[in-house]
Design an enzyme around this catalytic site. Structure first.
Site, PDB file in Angstrom:
ATOM      1  N   LYS A 119       0.715  -1.297  -0.159  1.00 43.91           N
ATOM      2  CA  LYS A 119       0.168  -0.206  -0.046  1.00 43.91           C
ATOM      3  C   LYS A 119       0.923   2.004   0.245  1.00 43.91           C
ATOM      4  CE  LYS A 119      -2.083  -0.927   4.027  1.00 43.91           C
ATOM      5  NZ  LYS A 119      -1.156  -1.859   4.132  1.00 43.91           N
TER       6      LYS A 119
ATOM      7  N   ARG B  76      -9.394   1.002   8.845  1.00 42.53           N
ATOM      8  CA  ARG B  76      -8.441  -1.238   9.155  1.00 42.53           C
ATOM      9  C   ARG B  76      -9.845  -1.842   9.762  1.00 42.53           C
ATOM     10  NH1 ARG B  76      -2.966  -0.593  11.424  1.00 42.53           N
ATOM     11  NH2 ARG B  76      -1.662   1.207   8.651  1.00 42.53           N
TER      12      ARG B  76
ATOM     13  N   ARG C 296      12.570  -5.070   6.974  1.00 42.00           N
ATOM     14  CA  ARG C 296      12.570  -4.134   6.178  1.00 42.00           C
ATOM     15  C   ARG C 296      13.440  -2.946   7.374  1.00 42.00           C
ATOM     16  NH1 ARG C 296       6.690  -1.915   5.861  1.00 42.00           N
ATOM     17  NH2 ARG C 296       6.753  -2.054   8.180  1.00 42.00           N
TER      18      ARG C 296
ATOM     19  N   ARG D  84      11.916  -0.063  11.885  1.00 42.87           N
ATOM     20  CA  ARG D  84      10.924   0.205  13.308  1.00 42.87           C
ATOM     21  C   ARG D  84      10.798  -0.635  14.775  1.00 42.87           C
ATOM     22  NH1 ARG D  84       6.616   1.168   8.356  1.00 42.87           N
ATOM     23  NH2 ARG D  84       5.199   0.198  10.136  1.00 42.87           N
TER      24      ARG D  84
ATOM     25  N   ARG E   5      -0.626  -8.007  14.004  1.00 41.72           N
ATOM     26  CA  ARG E   5      -0.741  -6.546  13.036  1.00 41.72           C
ATOM     27  C   ARG E   5      -1.558  -7.333  11.940  1.00 41.72           C
ATOM     28  NH1 ARG E   5       4.150  -3.491  11.489  1.00 41.72           N
ATOM     29  NH2 ARG E   5       2.685  -2.202  10.017  1.00 41.72           N
TER      30      ARG E   5
END
Length: 181
Positions: free
Chosen positions: A19, A94, A133, A166, A177
Site C-alpha cells: 500500500k 482498518r 525492512r 522500526r 498486525r
C-alpha cells in the site's frame, strides 16, 4: 496532475502488502499528498505527550488505536488545504466501523473516493518483507535487507544517514498486525 482533475484514492490491504509503496508513487506522480496512518501515528509519537504515550502503547503491541482517536486525526488532516487537489490515503480504514466513520467524514467534506485499490500478499511474504525492512529516518527511504539492500550496509543510498528497524517491525508485532487486519 492531469488537467484540473482531482484524484481521491484509497489503498487498502494488510501491513506489508505494498500500500505504502504504490500510494506514494501515485501521490508523487499526481503531485498530491500521501496520507498514511502509520506515518501520522509515528509523527504524533515523536511529539511526545499524553496522546503520544497512549498511541505508542497500541502501536508497539500491534493493536489498533481506538477509532475515535483515529477519525479525529483524519478529520484534522483533511482540513488542510493540500487535500483539495486530491490525495492517496494509505492504511485506513482498518475495521468496518472505521469504514463507516470514514464514509461519514467524506460526506461531511462533500467528496467521495475516485478509486479504491486493494493490495494483497501472502502472510509469510508480508512477515519477511516487514521483518527485513529498514528505513532512513532522515529521508524516509525504505530498504529490504534481503531483497533490496542498501549499497553500503546500513547506510541510506540517498542521503547517507544510518538506517533503522522500526520498533513495530518485530516478528511478533507483524503477526499480530496481520491477524488484526
Amino acid at each position: 496532475m492531469t488537467g484540473n482533475r482531482t484524484y481521491r484514492t484509497l489503498f487498502l490491504g494488510p501491513p506489508g502488502s505494498g500500500k505504502g509503496t504504490y500510494s506514494k508513487r501515485l501521490a508523487n506522480r499526481l503531485d498530491m499528498p500521501h496520507i498514511a496512518i502509520g506515518e501520522i501515528l509515528r509523527e504524533i509519537i515523536e511529539q511526545e505527550g499524553e496522546l503520544a504515550d497512549e498511541i505508542e502503547s497500541y502501536v508497539l503491541k500491534g493493536a489498533l488505536v481506538p477509532d475515535e482517536i483515529i477519525i479525529e486525526i483524519f478529520r484534522r488532516r483533511f482540513e488542510r488545504d493540500d487535500v483539495k487537489k486530491g490525495f492517496a490515503l494509505d492504511g485506513f480504514p482498518r475495521t468496518l466501523r472505521q469504514a463507516g466513520m470514514l464514509d461519514e467524514l467524506m460526506v461531511s467534506l462533500g467528496c467521495v473516493f475516485d478509486y479504491v485499490f486493494f493490495m494483497w500478499a501472502e502472510k509469510e511474504d508480508i512477515i519477511s518483507r516487514i521483518v527485513d525492512r529498514v528505513q532512513c529516518e532522515n529521508c524516509g527511504a525504505i530498504y529490504n535487507m534481503k531483497d533490496k539492500p542498501p549499497k553500503n550496509g546500513g547506510i541510506c543510498d540517498i542521503c547517507g544517514e544510518v538506517l533503522h528497524h522500526r520498533e513495530d517491525d518485530k516478528r511478533e508485532t507483524v503477526i499480530e498486525r496481520f491477524e488484526v487486519f
